[in-house]
Design an enzyme around this catalytic site. Structure first.
Site, short mmCIF file in Angstrom:
data_model
loop_
_atom_site.label_atom_id
_atom_site.label_comp_id
_atom_site.label_asym_id
_atom_site.label_seq_id
_atom_site.Cartn_x
_atom_site.Cartn_y
_atom_site.Cartn_z
N GLY A 1 0.75 -1.10 0.26
CA GLY A 1 0.01 0.17 -0.11
C GLY A 1 0.67 1.25 -0.03
N ALA A 2 0.75 2.00 -1.07
CA ALA A 2 1.49 3.29 -1.01
C ALA A 2 0.78 4.44 -0.66
CB ALA A 2 2.14 3.12 -2.61
N GLY A 3 -0.20 4.50 -0.11
CA GLY A 3 -0.73 5.63 0.66
C GLY A 3 0.06 6.58 1.34
N ILE B 1 0.76 6.62 4.70
CA ILE B 1 1.53 6.07 5.89
C ILE B 1 2.27 5.02 5.28
CG2 ILE B 1 0.99 4.52 7.82
CD1 ILE B 1 0.38 7.55 8.43
N GLY B 2 1.72 4.29 4.34
CA GLY B 2 2.74 3.28 3.71
C GLY B 2 4.02 3.87 3.10
N LYS C 1 -6.17 3.85 20.26
CA LYS C 1 -6.43 4.53 19.04
C LYS C 1 -7.60 4.63 18.26
CE LYS C 1 -4.76 6.02 15.08
NZ LYS C 1 -3.88 5.25 14.14
N ASN D 1 -12.40 11.08 13.31
CA ASN D 1 -12.43 10.91 11.83
C ASN D 1 -14.08 11.09 11.38
OD1 ASN D 1 -9.64 10.32 11.96
ND2 ASN D 1 -10.12 8.49 10.73
#
Length: 324
Positions: free
Chosen positions: A10-12, A14-15, A199, A207
């Protein structure tokens, strides 16, 4: 000790941030990305700007894993988890440790329901895909977002907690060393579940409310009505957590924490503004499901969900639509 091979699925935001920090520290890390994001990283490197300044990191990036890795960080949102795992099964071997960095209640997080949490794993597919004994519990307090040019921006220190999913379970010592070397402050927890609840209280209090009001975290803290509502939402999670044997206290310090976070736009606010579906299943629906199983009332959470459905009906799945 051999250094572990690490993949970030996952390249969002955070990733990407996690991959960049690990790569810059010399870790053996590969980032799994798709489509335009994959093409951009290959062409420009992984661009980040955090407290260490702006830079572009070059690292291996691929569309899918082709061989098993030592550690797989799962950094995709709930609805995409199953497809992401199925597309990378070649990267998961019998000794691969899987670290889900997911919002809210993770799919492996169940107590005495007699089945997985249906809000996040309706038919148990994730349970069948990932053996429980290979999961490393994790909670991230890292925050990050994208600039228009694809740069990942993070304005607070990086913090991550790792710990066993069962009391006195095995500890990922080598992975902890890699993260520490990458400048990520680490809480080596004895047991991860209380931290998951903490969390969740933060996510559940802010959110969905940010998606409803359009406010940043600091704006929620500064608005008396929003701050009061956020505090009430956090208190409901505190009661629910205690019902499952994990007492926590988040509401007392909530306003101060939101103020410190500053003008941060939550991922759900960003999704709302972009017209994307809101990731309510792990943050709102799963707590309501767990509350129902223990007879815990959560009227503030239910009211917030109803308000969101009224304002953003095409982006909000009703809790009643969750399979039972």
């Amino acid at each position: 000790m051999l250094r572990p091979s690490i993949a970030i699925l996952g390249a969002g935001a955070i990733g990407s941030l996690l991959a960049a920090r690990l790569a810059a520290a010399g870790s053996d890390v590969t980032l799994v990305a798709r489509g335009p994001r994959l093409a951009q990283i290959r062409a420009e490197g992984l661009k980040i700007r955090d407290l260490d300044g702006p830079r572009a990191i070059t690292l291996p990036v691929t569309e899918a894993l082709r061989s098993p890795v030592s550690v797989l960080f799962l950094c995709v949102k709930g609805p995409a988890i199953e497809a992401a795992l199925r597309g990378n099964l070649d990267g998961i071997g019998p000794d691969t440790r899987i670290v889900p960095l997911v919002n809210g209640i993770p799919w492996w997080f169940f107590d005495d329901l007699g089945h997985p949490v249906r809000a996040v794993d309706p038919d148990g597919a994730l349970f069948r895909l990932v053996p429980f004994q290979q999961i490393v519990g994790a909670v991230t307090m890292m925050t990050a977002g994208f600039e228009p040019d694809g740069t990942v921006v993070s304005t607070i220190p990086h913090f991550l907690a790792l710990g066993p999913t069962i009391p006195d379970g095995p500890r990922p010592v080598d992975l902890a060393d890699e993260l520490t070397a990458a400048g990520i402050a680490l809480d080596r927890a004895d047991y991860i579940r209380p931290l998951v609840w903490e969390k969740l209280a933060l996510n559940a209090a802010t959110n969905p409310l940010s998606a409803l009001t359009g406010q940043t975290l600091a704006q929620i803290a500064a608005d008396p009505a929003s701050c009061t509502r956020a505090t009430a939402l956090a208190r409901e999670i505190e009661v629910l957590s205690a019902a499952y044997g994990n007492p926590i206290v988040v509401s007392d310090s909530l306003a101060a924490r939101l103020t410190k976070a500053g003008a941060f736009r939550t991922s759900m606010l960003q999704d709302a503004e972009a017209g994307r579906a809101l990731e309510l299943a792990p943050i709102t629906h799963a707590p309501l499901e767990l509350a129902g199983a223990r007879g815990v009332a959560m009227p503030e959470t239910a009211r917030l969900l109803a308000d969101l459905q009224a304002v953003r009906p095409t982006q909000t799945l009703s809790f009643q639509d969750i399979p039972s």
